[in-house]
Scaffold this active site. Structure first.
Site, PDB file in Angstrom:
ATOM      1  N   GLU A  41      34.551 120.097 139.528  1.00 37.54           N
ATOM      2  CA  GLU A  41      33.488 119.488 138.724  1.00 37.54           C
ATOM      3  C   GLU A  41      32.298 119.141 139.620  1.00 37.54           C
ATOM      4  OE1 GLU A  41      35.483 116.059 136.750  1.00 37.54           O
ATOM      5  OE2 GLU A  41      37.282 117.084 137.407  1.00 37.54           O
TER       6      GLU A  41
ATOM      7  N   HIS B  48      33.784 109.365 132.216  1.00 33.17           N
ATOM      8  CA  HIS B  48      33.290 110.536 131.471  1.00 33.17           C
ATOM      9  C   HIS B  48      32.528 110.200 130.198  1.00 33.17           C
ATOM     10  CE1 HIS B  48      35.187 112.984 134.379  1.00 33.17           C
ATOM     11  NE2 HIS B  48      36.378 113.138 133.837  1.00 33.17           N
TER      12      HIS B  48
ATOM     13  N   HIS C 104      34.147 120.553 132.696  1.00 36.77           N
ATOM     14  CA  HIS C 104      35.498 120.117 133.053  1.00 36.77           C
ATOM     15  C   HIS C 104      36.565 121.181 132.776  1.00 36.77           C
ATOM     16  CE1 HIS C 104      38.616 117.235 133.986  1.00 36.77           C
ATOM     17  NE2 HIS C 104      37.757 116.233 134.064  1.00 36.77           N
TER      18      HIS C 104
HETATM   19  C1  GLA Z   1      38.677 113.630 135.957  1.00 33.80           C
HETATM   20  C2  GLA Z   1      39.185 112.468 136.679  1.00 33.80           C
HETATM   21  C3  GLA Z   1      40.658 112.409 136.629  1.00 33.80           C
HETATM   22  C4  GLA Z   1      41.147 112.494 135.214  1.00 33.80           C
HETATM   23  C5  GLA Z   1      40.588 113.735 134.574  1.00 33.80           C
HETATM   24  C6  GLA Z   1      40.955 113.824 133.128  1.00 33.80           C
HETATM   25  O1  GLA Z   1      38.503 114.722 136.661  1.00 33.80           O
HETATM   26  O2  GLA Z   1      38.745 112.392 138.007  1.00 33.80           O
HETATM   27  O3  GLA Z   1      41.126 111.215 137.191  1.00 33.80           O
HETATM   28  O4  GLA Z   1      40.748 111.374 134.504  1.00 33.80           O
HETATM   29  O5  GLA Z   1      39.220 113.783 134.673  1.00 33.80           O
HETATM   30  O6  GLA Z   1      42.295 113.566 132.908  1.00 33.80           O
END
Ligand code: GLA
Length: 394
Positions: free
Chosen positions: A359, A148, A222
């Site tokens: 997402e 991210h 997110h």
């Molecule tokens: C994303 C990832 C997860 C986790 C979340 C945040 O969606 O795929 O593995 O890291 O973000 O906790």
């Protein structure tokens, strides 16, 4: 006989014309109403101060609202959606996204609640990739991998904001310039994200970006949804549909192996509505790796067309969320890492699987996997990606 047929056809034609005319009128009236509402002070975009950054910079909160009663609160820190109300089958609007009431709570170890994620949403293996023979090193902020956008991704910066009322609804334009080399990525990237709340309870998100050097971009939102409106409940009873014939199996660090595996006959098959909890604990290697669902599904529409990608339905309240996108994939994450450590907006805690994320994005680790659709952005090109979250009831 012919004459009868002809007059019948003429009548149908006239009726269709009249119908169209009414529709147009209705549209016009609606937008007139919106304007009237705005002018009479029932603003579609409200603004207030949400908090202050440690360096004293002010963080604002914008409230987008429509004539039905839907409200979406967005703060300039991380472009985070902190609150989003949606109707149940009795017309009651209730907050359905995980988040916090105050800015300070977002500074801790927060799993991207409601945030805009970039420059690269999802994982890049070993925090490294090459472009034109040059290797770029990124933060390893998720075990051995990059996640991210790094230690200070787009979710942790303050965006510039401008609100406006458009014909489509209340809209907020967020902009941010990511410096060349920020978090290890090449190229100065000018990013623009537009949130628009329409009159039919749909939040449209338009992501745009331009760069001055070749780089990689993969932006997403997110939000964690809990359609029950009760954050003390988990989301295992939500019925999810993913318009995806295949998913990307992952290694132990959740990096795609490169395979596109058909979902048919596996716990990953959401081509028909299925309760999240039905197979989430299945004896399946991929489920175990994700601690539940935390995978990228390959959408049916891979040619860039805007279409329905996913839906989530909460039978008890009747709330239905539909996700439309022109992205080729969607990460479906079931909040497996939530563990009750964070205090919720309503005073309880966010327990395991108390929210689900949908997402929209390109595939994880694309910069290292040539067979995946490219996430490269060149100078002179504009990154453009659209996603809509639409609420209704059934
Ligand atoms: C994303 C990832 C997860 C986790 C979340 C945040 O969606 O795929 O593995 O890291 O973000 O906790």
């Amino acid at each position: 006989m012919r004459t009868i047929q002809a007059s019948f056809l003429y009548f149908v034609f006239l009726a269709a014309l009249l119908h169209l005319g009414c529709k147009e009128n209705k549209k016009e009236n609606q937008s007139e109403n919106q304007m009237v509402k705005t002018e009479s002070g029932k603003s579609h975009v409200g603004k207030s101060t949400f908090g202050e950054m440690p360096n004293g910079e002010q963080v604002d909160k914008y409230t987008l609202s429509n004539e039905n009663g839907m409200e979406v609160d967005v703060i300039t820190y991380g472009g985070i959606i902190t609150r989003w109300t949606a109707p149940d089958k009795n017309g009651n609007y209730q907050d359905v996204v995980l988040g916090f009431n105050d800015l300070e709570s977002y500074f801790g170890d927060v799993p991207y609640f409601g945030a805009l994620v970039g420059r690269y949403g999802n994982r890049i293996a070993k925090g490294q990739f090459s472009l034109d023979g040059e290797t770029y090193t990124l933060a390893k902020n998720n075990g051995p991998n990059h996640l991210h956008g790094g230690n200070k991704g787009f979710d942790k910066v303050v965006w510039n904001a401008e609100a406006e009322n458009t014909d489509d609804g209340a809209s907020l334009v967020l902009t941010y310039t990511s410096a060349d080399g920020e978090e290890g990525y090449p190229g100065k990237l000018d990013v623009k994200v537009t949130y628009t709340l329409t009159g039919d309870d749909q939040l449209d998100i338009h992501y745009e970006a331009v760069t001055d050097k070749p780089t990689v971009v993969n932006l997403t939102q997110h939000s964690y949804f809990n359609l029950s409106g009760d954050f003390s409940q988990d989301i295992l009873d939500h019925e999810v549909t993913l318009n995806a014939p295949a998913y990307l199996p992952v290694d132990a660090g959740l990096i795609p192996t490169g395979e596109l595996r058909p979902v048919e006959g596996t716990p990953f098959d959401f081509t028909e509505p299925k309760a999240v909890g039905k197979e989430i604990n299945a004896d399946n290697e991929q489920i175990k790796r994700g601690g539940g669902y935390d995978h990228c599904w390959v959408l049916d529409e891979t040619n860039g067309d805007f279409g329905l990608a996913a839906s989530a339905y909460h039978p008890e309240t009747g709330r239905l969320l539909e996700v439309y996108t022109d992205e080729p994939a969607i990460q479906f994450y079931t909040g497996n890492f939530l563990n009750g450590a964070l205090v919720s907006k309503t005073g309880g805690t966010y327990g395991k699987r108390s929210g689900l994320c949908l997402e929209t994005q390109h595939y994880p680790d694309s910069p290292n996997q040539e067979a995946f659709p490219s996430t490269r952005l060149n100078p002179g090109e504009t990154y453009s990606s659209r996603t809509s979250f639409k609420f209704s009831t059934k």
